[in-house]
Every structure is written in C-alpha cells, then in structure tokens.
Design an enzyme around this catalytic site. Structure first.
Site, PDB file in Angstrom:
ATOM      1  CG  HIS A 145     -31.781 -19.500 -51.477  1.00 54.97           C
ATOM      2  ND1 HIS A 145     -32.472 -18.565 -52.230  1.00 54.97           N
ATOM      3  CD2 HIS A 145     -30.488 -19.098 -51.458  1.00 54.97           C
ATOM      4  CE1 HIS A 145     -31.627 -17.634 -52.649  1.00 54.97           C
ATOM      5  NE2 HIS A 145     -30.421 -17.928 -52.196  1.00 54.97           N
ATOM      6  CG  ASP A 194     -35.726 -19.211 -53.030  1.00 55.13           C
ATOM      7  OD1 ASP A 194     -34.895 -20.115 -53.253  1.00 55.13           O
ATOM      8  OD2 ASP A 194     -35.401 -18.135 -52.495  1.00 55.13           O
ATOM      9  CB  SER A 252     -28.228 -15.915 -50.949  1.00 52.01           C
ATOM     10  OG  SER A 252     -28.003 -16.892 -51.956  1.00 52.01           O
TER      11      SER A 252
END
Length: 371
Positions: free
Chosen positions: A351, A348, A57
């Site tokens: 990340h 968040d 991610s």
C-alpha cells in the site's frame, strides 16, 4: 502447461501493444504532478450529498477490525500520521484515497468504516465506507482470507439504506442514494493473490480468469445500480508487478517489476474499461453515470520517475525492510517505520503512503475532475 502459458503471454503482449497504441493516439494525458489544475465541475454539476465506498484495502478505513481475519492493521506503526497517531485500520500511515476524495469534494475529511464504528446521523447522511481489505470482485478472493465479499458489502449497504430512511425519511433517503457519489476500488487481489499466488483458480488460464473477474465486476455494478446508485466510479488495477511484495515474490534476485503481472493488469483494465463504457447510460442501466478510473498509468509513472514527485524509494515500503512487511508483519515490535515516509511511495509492501495517495489522487482528479 508451459506451451499454454507461452501462448497466453504472447496474446497478452499483443493486447498490450494495442492498448498502448490506442492510449498514445487518443488518450494521452500529462501524468506529471505539474499537470493542469483539476477540471472544474460542469455548470450543472452539484456537490454530491455523500460519498459511499466499496472495495479492498486501498480504501478500507477499518471494517476489517470488526472481522476475525489476519488482514488487519489497527496497530502501530499504521496510522502514525493520522490525526492522534491513531491506527484506525487504514492500510497506510495516514489517509487513504476515499478520505482524500471526500475532502476534495467538500463533503467531510474522513469517510468512516461502516463496521465497528459508532456512527452519528451526520456520518450516515454524508456517506460511509464498506470496503474490506483482502477482497476482490472474485468472491473466492475474500473467502480465502475471511473478509467481506463484494456481495457482503452490498448487504451492509442495504442495511445502511434502512438506517438512512429512519433518519431522513424515505423520500430524502432515496434522493441521497440516487445522487451520491460511489467509489468502487478492488480487483488487485484477484490477480496478485488469488490467481498468481494460490492454486485455487488454476482451472482458468489467465485470459479466462480476467474475463471471469470482469463479469463479476459487471454484475456488481448492476446490483449496485439496482439498489439505487447512479454515479458509480470503478477503478482499474495498478501495475501489480511493481508492488514491492510482488517484486519480492516473483521479481528475481534484483526484485524487478514482474512483466507478466503488469501485462495481466493492462489486459484486465482494458476489458474492465470496455465493460464500464458499455454499461454507462445503456438501456440496461438507464440514467447511470459510470466512469472507469485509470490507476495504472499515473502510479506507474510515479514508480518509474520518482524524482519528478519528490520520492527517493519506490521499490520497497517504509515499514521494516519494505520488501515483505504488510498487515501483521508491519508492526512496532519487529518492523520499525522509516524516518521520513514522505520520501517513500509505498508504506508497506503493498500500500502507498499518505503522500503517495495524495499525489495519485491529484493526478486522477486532474484527469477526471472530481468525478
């Protein structure tokens, strides 16, 4: 079990002390944002024709949008600072490291997702991104959350090569594959999620699991080389214990950085770096140019010295409370974004913000050049 964990912790601390000593003696760099300008490419180094990306991610630009998985972010407030305020599936408020590197290399501004995207011939010729949020070098990591394993990503790369050959012809396609820059960014979820959060790899003690993940990483690099890649950059793990979600999960009431998790990342990174150096240009992978890229050192400096980088908050994310929101729980209905993401290192609970990634990549390029 307790005695085994204590023994593991002691051995990890010894490894950390040795790694820190070696770094101080041999590898000291200025990690501040005022460090020397990026090293210019060597005289015989030319811009690669394409940037091709594998990973998780940190660099997924939206491949998970095409998968049946909960690990996705193609909805606001994700992407609020991306052109058009478009939630593309990037796990940030804007660009991710692969976009930033492609731009700095002068290839293009954004590296598109291979899946779920209408790709032009130019997109294919200049590189695509196979990364899938939630994956790791350990195949179980991806399987637990129904995303692409690293081998699945390689299968897509083989498909991509066939498309490239149809567009450019076999000879030119082979040259593009051989001379392109490759970015491999994964491994964090193996430690943070699969080992520390789930019970599914507890047949390993921590050191044995780290060794297993490094073997998986080595096998992936060999397979990628076997498909024609030569210039491969492999990143290490960040300071996992200082990620907001891990502070919440295991950092106590004060949400401190989790020492054991960071120690595990240091030991993993040392082993991964040694393996990449062993493989680089070896008889096993002749002609390869492999680099290990340290994420841990610059990111930890940003976390521990936020004011030096213009950040005000580094222990929680911009989205919602910032202590647990990520993917589906970071949404415009239950988790408003902060007013000024540029003051936050994390977007968040897992990340970085676009500005965080910009400053991280600036430090990496300062240290390694444009790879």
């Amino acid at each position: 079990m307790a005695s085994k964990r204590a023994a593991v912790s002691r051995s990890l601390l010894v490894a950390i002390a040795m790694a820190v000593l070696v770094r101080r003696l041999c590898c000291a760099v200025d990690a501040s944002p005022t460090a020397a300008a990026a090293a210019p490419p060597a005289g015989n180094q030319t811009r690669p024709p394409a940037l091709i990306v594998f990973g998780d991610s940190i660099v997924d630009p939206g491949n998970n949008n095409a998968l049946t998985t909960l690990i996705r972010c193609n909805f606001p407030p994700y992407g609020q600072d991306f052109p058009g305020h478009n939630a593309t599936g990037r796990f940030s408020n804007g660009r991710v490291p692969s976009d930033i590197l492609a731009s700095r290399l002068g290839i293009k501004e954004y590296v598109p997702a291979y899946l779920g995207t209408e790709l032009s011939d130019l997109d294919l010729l200049t590189g695509v991104n196979f990364a899938s949020g939630g994956c790791g070098f350990d195949p179980l990591t991806a399987q637990l959350v129904s995303v692409l394993t690293m081998d699945n990503q390689l299968d897509l790369f083989k498909e991509y090569k066939s498309k490239l050959a149809r567009i450019a012809g076999a000879a030119r396609a082979g040259e593009i594959v051989r001379t392109s820059q490759y970015m491999v960014v994964t491994g964090t979820d193996d430690l943070a999620n699969t080992y520390f959060t789930t019970p599914f790899r507890r047949e390993y003690d921590l050191e044995s699991y780290i060794a297993f993940v490094v073997r998986c990483a080595s096998e992936f690099v060999k397979k990628l080389y076997g498909h024609g890649a030569r210039r491969i950059n492999v990143t290490g793990a960040p300071p996992v214990g200082c990620v907001p979600s891990q502070r919440t999960n295991a950092g106590g009431l004060a949400r401190e950085c989790v020492a054991l998790y960071n120690q595990a990342a240091v030991v993993y990174n040392a082993a991964l770096e040694e393996e990449i150096k062993r493989l680089n240009g070896s008889a096993e992978l002749p002609g390869s140019v492999l680099k290990y890229i340290d994420l841990y050192t610059p990111l930890l400096d940003m976390i521990t010295r936020p004011a030096a980088y213009g950040f005000e908050v580094t222990n929680r994310g911009c989205c919602g409370t910032g202590v647990f929101e990520v993917t589906l729980t970071c949404n415009r209905y239950t988790a408003d974004a902060c007013r000024d993401p540029t003051k936050f290192l994390f977007w968040d609970s897992y990340h970085l913000t676009e500005r965080g990634y910009d400053l991280l990549m600036e430090q990496i390029i300062n240290r390694y050049g444009l790879f």
